[in-house]
Each structure stands twice: as structure tokens, then as C-alpha cells.
Design an enzyme around this catalytic site. Structure first.
Site, mmCIF file in Angstrom:
data_model
loop_
_atom_site.group_PDB
_atom_site.id
_atom_site.type_symbol
_atom_site.label_atom_id
_atom_site.label_comp_id
_atom_site.label_asym_id
_atom_site.label_seq_id
_atom_site.Cartn_x
_atom_site.Cartn_y
_atom_site.Cartn_z
ATOM 1 N N LYS A 1 0.851 -1.191 0.000
ATOM 2 C CA LYS A 1 0.000 0.000 0.000
ATOM 3 C C LYS A 1 0.887 1.242 0.000
ATOM 4 O O LYS A 1 1.727 1.418 0.876
ATOM 5 C CB LYS A 1 -0.902 0.003 1.230
ATOM 6 C CG LYS A 1 -2.062 -0.970 1.161
ATOM 7 C CD LYS A 1 -2.954 -0.827 2.389
ATOM 8 C CE LYS A 1 -4.217 -1.674 2.229
ATOM 9 N NZ LYS A 1 -3.929 -3.107 2.068
ATOM 10 N N ASP B 1 -1.272 -2.105 -4.098
ATOM 11 C CA ASP B 1 -2.678 -2.113 -3.707
ATOM 12 C C ASP B 1 -3.333 -0.773 -4.012
ATOM 13 O O ASP B 1 -2.672 0.277 -4.028
ATOM 14 C CB ASP B 1 -2.819 -2.402 -2.210
ATOM 15 C CG ASP B 1 -2.892 -3.886 -1.917
ATOM 16 O OD1 ASP B 1 -3.481 -4.618 -2.721
ATOM 17 O OD2 ASP B 1 -2.364 -4.309 -0.877
ATOM 18 N N MET B 2 -4.646 -0.817 -4.213
ATOM 19 C CA MET B 2 -5.416 0.407 -4.405
ATOM 20 C C MET B 2 -6.173 0.716 -3.122
ATOM 21 O O MET B 2 -6.630 -0.197 -2.425
ATOM 22 C CB MET B 2 -6.395 0.255 -5.569
ATOM 23 C CG MET B 2 -7.084 1.555 -5.974
ATOM 24 S SD MET B 2 -5.942 2.847 -6.512
ATOM 25 C CE MET B 2 -5.450 2.226 -8.123
ATOM 26 N N GLN C 1 -10.637 -1.313 -8.905
ATOM 27 C CA GLN C 1 -11.805 -1.652 -8.092
ATOM 28 C C GLN C 1 -13.078 -1.452 -8.911
ATOM 29 O O GLN C 1 -13.377 -0.341 -9.348
ATOM 30 C CB GLN C 1 -11.823 -0.777 -6.841
ATOM 31 C CG GLN C 1 -10.547 -0.958 -6.007
ATOM 32 C CD GLN C 1 -10.498 -0.033 -4.808
ATOM 33 O OE1 GLN C 1 -10.645 -0.475 -3.685
ATOM 34 N NE2 GLN C 1 -10.277 1.249 -5.047
ATOM 35 N N ARG D 1 -4.914 -6.662 -10.916
ATOM 36 C CA ARG D 1 -5.827 -7.346 -10.000
ATOM 37 C C ARG D 1 -7.155 -6.596 -9.995
ATOM 38 O O ARG D 1 -7.197 -5.385 -9.729
ATOM 39 C CB ARG D 1 -5.252 -7.373 -8.582
ATOM 40 C CG ARG D 1 -6.203 -8.026 -7.556
ATOM 41 C CD ARG D 1 -5.749 -7.752 -6.129
ATOM 42 N NE ARG D 1 -4.441 -8.303 -5.880
ATOM 43 C CZ ARG D 1 -3.597 -7.839 -4.943
ATOM 44 N NH1 ARG D 1 -3.940 -6.798 -4.205
ATOM 45 N NH2 ARG D 1 -2.420 -8.402 -4.777
ATOM 46 N N LYS E 1 -13.684 -6.016 -6.157
ATOM 47 C CA LYS E 1 -14.917 -5.227 -6.119
ATOM 48 C C LYS E 1 -14.689 -3.875 -5.464
ATOM 49 O O LYS E 1 -15.247 -2.867 -5.886
ATOM 50 C CB LYS E 1 -16.013 -5.998 -5.374
ATOM 51 C CG LYS E 1 -16.573 -7.172 -6.145
ATOM 52 C CD LYS E 1 -17.774 -7.778 -5.425
ATOM 53 C CE LYS E 1 -18.369 -8.932 -6.204
ATOM 54 N NZ LYS E 1 -19.563 -9.514 -5.536
#
Length: 306
Positions: free
Chosen positions: A98, A132-133, A161, A182, A185
Site C-alpha cells: 500500500k 494495492d489500491m 476496483q 488485479r 470489487k
């Protein structure tokens, strides 16, 4: 409504203190989190690899506000990657990072520099990094940093996402040769102006994004526990004549373990998202928001004496 309440609780220090002292916390943390140390993360990776599963390792923590914290997170990842290399597990695991844990909210350049160091260590170990988002306010900054990292580390992964209205276009733009995307949701509380609010709309967006990724030249990573979306992913891969090693499924550590094993046994690449560290509260609450049925057990146990 319940999901919104849980996500609001994830930001409450008062509730965090209450949860931290609850007996159920230990049980839930053991289910969803591999442990607190590098050794725990490596042991979890070894166990997953023995079952034919891949791993992506996340050192828990976010929203770093001082440079020393960002440096400590970087150092943890460097140590983890060295341990994976030393144990011969680099091919079985990558790391998820992150940017907010590396100081993104202090200075984006600070986060980039530390992410680059982690990418260098991953390349030396023979593995990769996925960035990561987080919430929508850092989407552009995060994707810009990923693009910069890919200049020297082409396989640096990004997360998109499906609940964000922009994501279908992002999938089309980023599904290029060498990319790793990746698709999840989404687990943050977002306003209606930028994100779909109904589950059905999120699912429909997820399917459109699957199509965009499968039609592209990159490597899709479908992060979902939804049986319908898994089957749609398999169907879309066949439609676009993709081999089983040209994409993968991802699921969270401790969730739908039997399904993880089934997909691996059928020859699909199955990667497990393995969190570790002592900053588990925000992560755990987002898991509760994704699966509100877990909350009933959790709340009943809050008042149980240890």
C-alpha cells in the site's frame, strides 16, 4: 446500510480499542491474518505452496503520517523478500504494497522512492510487487506511480476496483502487454458520485471489467470469492482463447479455502492474499463489511469475558 456502518467503525479509535480487547479478536485474527511476524508470513507461504497455491503477502498498515513509519514498512518488505529468497519461496509468492503505508499522503515522491526499493528487492529475489489500491482520492496518484515503476519493473501489478465508475475505462487503458491487473470489487466507503452503491451494479461492472482485461494483452488477476463471477471469469477466458496460465484467481487468506484448492486442482493459477502484522484492525473491519454475516458472531463475542 450495514456495510456503511462497519466501514465507519473501521475509522473509530474507540471501537478499535474495544475490539482489541475482545476475546473473539484472537480467533478472528488467526482466521484472516497469518500472524504478526515475517516468520509467520513465510510459514503461511510454505503451507500454501505445499497445497499448490500461490501467495501475495501484505504487511498490514496504511495512512503513514511520519517518514520513520514509511521507512519501517519498507524495511519490513525488504526483510520479507530476503526471507522468501532464502527459503526458496520466491516463485510461490509476491508482495502487495500500500502506497499510503510508504508515505503517499505525506509526499507521493517519498512513496515512489520506497516502492522502487521494494521492487528492486523483489526483482533480486525473483518475484514481483503488486501495488494495492485504496480509496478513490489516491487512484490517479497510485496509477501514476505504478506506471513509473513499470518503466524499470515491467511486471509491477496494479489493483483496480470494480465499484468505481471509472474502472472499466481504466481496465481498457491498462490491459497492455506485460501488465498485471488485479480486479476486485472494492472495500472502501465511497460517494455515489464516483462509485456504484448497489451490489448488482458492482457485479455488472466487474463483468464488464473482466471482458476488458481478458480482451487485452495483460495478465488479469481476478480477485473474487463470488462463485458466479468465478465461472464468468472461466467462461470469458475460454471466449478469448486464454490458456490457464495467462490469468489467475485470487482470494483472501481464510476465506473459501476449499474453493481455492478446487481451482488449483483444476489447473488454474490460484493466489491467496495473505496479510500479516499487528495492524490488523482496519483490515479485519473491511472483511466484516464485505461479509456482514460474520459480524453477528463478532458482536456477540464482544461482551464475552476472556
Amino acid at each position: 446500510m450495514l456495510r456503511s456502518v462497519i466501514l465507519a467503525a473501521a475509522r473509530s479509535s474507540k471501537i478499535e480499542r474495544l475490539v482489541g480487547t475482545a476475546p473473539v479478536s484472537r480467533t478472528l485474527v488467526r482466521r484472516y491474518v497469518a500472524g504478526e511476524t515475517t516468520a509467520h508470513a513465510v510459514a503461511a507461504t510454505r503451507a500454501l505452496a505445499a497445497d499448490g497455491l500461490l501467495a501475495t503477502l501484505d504487511y498490514l498498515g496504511e495512512d503513514t503520517v511520519v517518514v520513520e513509519q514509511a521507512d519501517a514498512v519498507r524495511d519490513e518488505y525488504l526483510g520479507l523478500l530476503a526471507a522468501l529468497k532464502g527459503e526458496g519461496l520466491s516463485k510461490a509468492a509476491e508482495v502487495s504494497v500500500k502506497l499510503s503505508a510508504l508515505g503517499q499522503r505525506i509526499d507521493a515522491e517519498l512513496a515512489y522512492d520506497r516502492a522502487r526499493e521494494i521492487c528492486e528487492a523483489a526483482a533480486d529475489a525473483g518475484t514481483t510487487v503488486t501495488v494495492d489500491m485504496e480509496d478513490h482520492t489516491v487512484t490517479d496518484s497510485t496509477l501514476e506511480i505504478v506506471q513509473r515503476l513499470r518503466g524499470d519493473f515491467e511486471q509491477t501489478g496494479a489493483v483496480l476496483q470494480a465499484y468505481l465508475r471509472r474502472t472499466e475505462d481504466d481496465c481498457k487503458a491498462h490491459a497492455v502487454a506485460g501488465s498485471r491487473i488485479r480486479l476486485c470489487k472494492g472495500a472502501y466507503k465511497e460517494p455515489e458520485s464516483v462509485a456504484y452503491q448497489r451490489g448488482l451494479d458492482v457485479d455488472r461492472s466487474y463483468v464488464r471489467c473482466i471482458n476488458a482485461l481478458m480482451a487485452g494483452e495483460g495478465y488479469p488477476m481476478l480477485a473474487t470469492h463470488d462463485p458466479r463471477l468465478i465461472e464468468i471469469g472461466i467462461d470469458r477466458a475460454r471466449w478469448y482463447d486464454r490458456d490457464k496460465d495467462s490469468f489467475e484467481f485470487q482470494m483472501l487468506y481464510g476465506i473459501r479455502t476449499s474453493e481455492q484448492l478446487r481451482l488449483a486442482a483444476e489447473g488454474y493459477r490460484m493466489r491467496v492474499y495473505v496479510p500479516y502484522g499487528d495492524q490488523w484492525y482496519g483490515y479485519l473491519m473491511r472483511r466484516m463489511a464485505e461479509r456482514p454475516a460474520n459480524l453477528a458472531v463478532f458482536v456477540r463475542s464482544l461482551w464475552t469475558k476472556s
